[in-house]
Design a protein around this motif. Structure first.
Motif, mmCIF file in Angstrom:
data_model
loop_
_atom_site.group_PDB
_atom_site.id
_atom_site.type_symbol
_atom_site.label_atom_id
_atom_site.label_comp_id
_atom_site.label_asym_id
_atom_site.label_seq_id
_atom_site.Cartn_x
_atom_site.Cartn_y
_atom_site.Cartn_z
ATOM 1 N N ALA A 27 68.089 18.314 116.875
ATOM 2 C CA ALA A 27 69.155 18.082 115.897
ATOM 3 C C ALA A 27 69.095 19.080 114.748
ATOM 4 N N ALA A 28 70.243 19.268 114.112
ATOM 5 C CA ALA A 28 70.336 20.157 112.962
ATOM 6 C C ALA A 28 69.374 19.731 111.865
ATOM 7 N N ASP A 29 68.750 20.735 111.226
ATOM 8 C CA ASP A 29 67.827 20.533 110.101
ATOM 9 C C ASP A 29 66.531 19.844 110.523
ATOM 10 N N THR A 30 66.231 19.888 111.828
ATOM 11 C CA THR A 30 65.006 19.281 112.340
ATOM 12 C C THR A 30 63.919 20.329 112.492
ATOM 13 N N PRO A 31 62.693 20.063 112.002
ATOM 14 C CA PRO A 31 61.589 21.005 112.243
ATOM 15 C C PRO A 31 61.277 21.098 113.736
ATOM 16 N N ILE A 32 60.989 22.300 114.198
ATOM 17 C CA ILE A 32 60.611 22.501 115.594
ATOM 18 C C ILE A 32 59.089 22.471 115.678
ATOM 19 N N ALA A 53 62.074 33.489 117.717
ATOM 20 C CA ALA A 53 62.472 34.677 116.962
ATOM 21 C C ALA A 53 63.853 35.159 117.407
ATOM 22 N N ARG A 54 64.108 35.096 118.707
ATOM 23 C CA ARG A 54 65.427 35.498 119.208
ATOM 24 C C ARG A 54 66.503 34.503 118.790
ATOM 25 N N LEU A 55 66.160 33.229 118.766
ATOM 26 C CA LEU A 55 67.125 32.220 118.326
ATOM 27 C C LEU A 55 67.439 32.370 116.843
ATOM 28 N N GLU A 56 66.455 32.837 116.075
ATOM 29 C CA GLU A 56 66.731 33.099 114.658
ATOM 30 C C GLU A 56 67.727 34.249 114.521
ATOM 31 N N SER A 57 67.584 35.266 115.360
ATOM 32 C CA SER A 57 68.532 36.384 115.304
ATOM 33 C C SER A 57 69.922 35.950 115.738
ATOM 34 N N LEU A 60 70.645 30.329 115.178
ATOM 35 C CA LEU A 60 70.490 28.919 115.565
ATOM 36 C C LEU A 60 69.280 28.255 114.931
ATOM 37 N N VAL A 61 68.285 29.019 114.525
ATOM 38 C CA VAL A 61 67.129 28.470 113.823
ATOM 39 C C VAL A 61 66.854 29.317 112.590
ATOM 40 N N VAL A 62 66.092 28.726 111.676
ATOM 41 C CA VAL A 62 65.727 29.405 110.432
ATOM 42 C C VAL A 62 64.222 29.233 110.251
ATOM 43 N N SER A 63 63.546 30.291 109.844
ATOM 44 C CA SER A 63 62.112 30.197 109.601
ATOM 45 C C SER A 63 61.840 30.064 108.112
ATOM 46 N N HIS A 64 60.876 29.218 107.782
ATOM 47 C CA HIS A 64 60.448 29.019 106.402
ATOM 48 C C HIS A 64 58.929 29.197 106.341
ATOM 49 N N PRO A 65 58.430 29.842 105.291
ATOM 50 C CA PRO A 65 56.987 30.125 105.217
ATOM 51 C C PRO A 65 56.111 28.882 105.363
ATOM 52 N N GLY A 68 57.649 26.461 108.978
ATOM 53 C CA GLY A 68 57.866 27.000 110.312
ATOM 54 C C GLY A 68 59.351 27.114 110.595
ATOM 55 N N TYR A 69 59.706 26.902 111.853
ATOM 56 C CA TYR A 69 61.111 26.996 112.238
ATOM 57 C C TYR A 69 61.782 25.633 112.141
ATOM 58 N N ILE A 70 63.027 25.636 111.662
ATOM 59 C CA ILE A 70 63.860 24.441 111.709
ATOM 60 C C ILE A 70 65.188 24.814 112.362
ATOM 61 N N VAL A 71 65.824 23.828 112.978
ATOM 62 C CA VAL A 71 67.153 24.051 113.531
ATOM 63 C C VAL A 71 68.120 24.250 112.367
ATOM 64 N N ARG A 72 68.903 25.311 112.446
ATOM 65 C CA ARG A 72 69.796 25.650 111.330
ATOM 66 C C ARG A 72 70.717 24.481 111.010
ATOM 67 N N PRO A 73 70.802 24.087 109.733
ATOM 68 C CA PRO A 73 71.700 22.979 109.366
ATOM 69 C C PRO A 73 73.152 23.339 109.628
ATOM 70 N N LEU A 74 73.945 22.308 109.888
ATOM 71 C CA LEU A 74 75.385 22.485 109.986
ATOM 72 C C LEU A 74 75.984 22.438 108.580
#
Length: 216
Positions: A27-32, A53-57, A60-65, A68-74
């Motif tokens: 789901a959106a805004d969910t940590p992976i 990393a490819r999904l971030e490009s 679809l996902v966003v990385s945070h220091p 980690g990665y979260i699903v990009r919010p809608l």
């Protein structure tokens, strides 16, 4: 008889992770949770990190220091960005597709709409992918590779928003009606109608999303 070679493992991991995001299973805004997801997929964390990393490009996902990665919010802002780009490119691409379509492409477009209508009747589990396949079927016969790739990328980014949009069942009949009008004009090569109906369909979806989504 030779069979198609299996996709490399990183590509398989990428495809599975992407599908889980687009289908809403992640789901959106969910940590992976990479350990759990790697275990579930039966792979090490190395191909999973490459896939993320490819999904971030792909947006679809966003990385945070620290997270980690979260699903990009809608968000309304992202929806406006994606659908505005679709408005700029897709209606004219559909016109080029109508002009370039042979019988095989026309049959494929009809089959794609039938599959989409089935998904609309049966629930939302597959509707994002089927919607993407239908819209791309109208563009693919254009033969414009860069345009096709761009529209495909925008449709992928639209998939999660389409699921949100169609979550209100009163919109299912409207969507099916709009798709049918668009396809008929496309089959008949009524280019100005194709352009107008494609634009109206995308605009109507965006208008609904503006009312549904937070402005982030």
């Amino acid at each position: 008889m030779s069979s198609r070679a299996p996709r490399p493992l990183p590509d398989q991991v990428l495809a599975e992770a992407r599908e889980r995001i687009l289908s809403g299973r992640l789901a959106a805004d969910t940590p992976i949770r990479q350990d759990a997801l790697a275990l579930e997929l039966g792979v090490s964390k190395i191909p999973l990190r490459e896939a993320l990393a490819r999904l971030e490009s792909e947006g679809l996902v966003v990385s945070h220091p620290n997270r980690g990665y979260i699903v990009r919010p809608l968000s309304r802002t992202d929806a406006e960005d994606v659908f505005d780009l679709r408005l700029r490119i897709e209606p004219n691409a559909c016109v080029l597709g109508a002009l370039g379509a042979d019988q095989a492409a026309r049959d494929a477009a009809c089959a794609a709409l039938a599959a989409l209508d089935t998904a609309l009747r049966d629930g939302l589990a597959d509707v994002g992918r089927r919607n993407r396949e239908f819209h791309l079927a109208l563009v693919r016969p254009s033969g414009r590779d860069v345009t096709i790739e761009t529209v495909d990328r925008l449709l992928a980014l639209s998939e999660r928003y389409v699921r949100v949009h169609l979550g209100e069942h009163r919109r299912l009949d409207r969507a099916s009606h709009e798709h049918g009008i668009l396809l008929q004009a496309w089959l008949e090569r009524r280019t100005e109608t194709v352009r107008r109906e494609a634009r109206a369909h995308i605009r109507a979806t965006l208008s609904d999303l503006r009312a549904q989504l937070p402005e982030v």
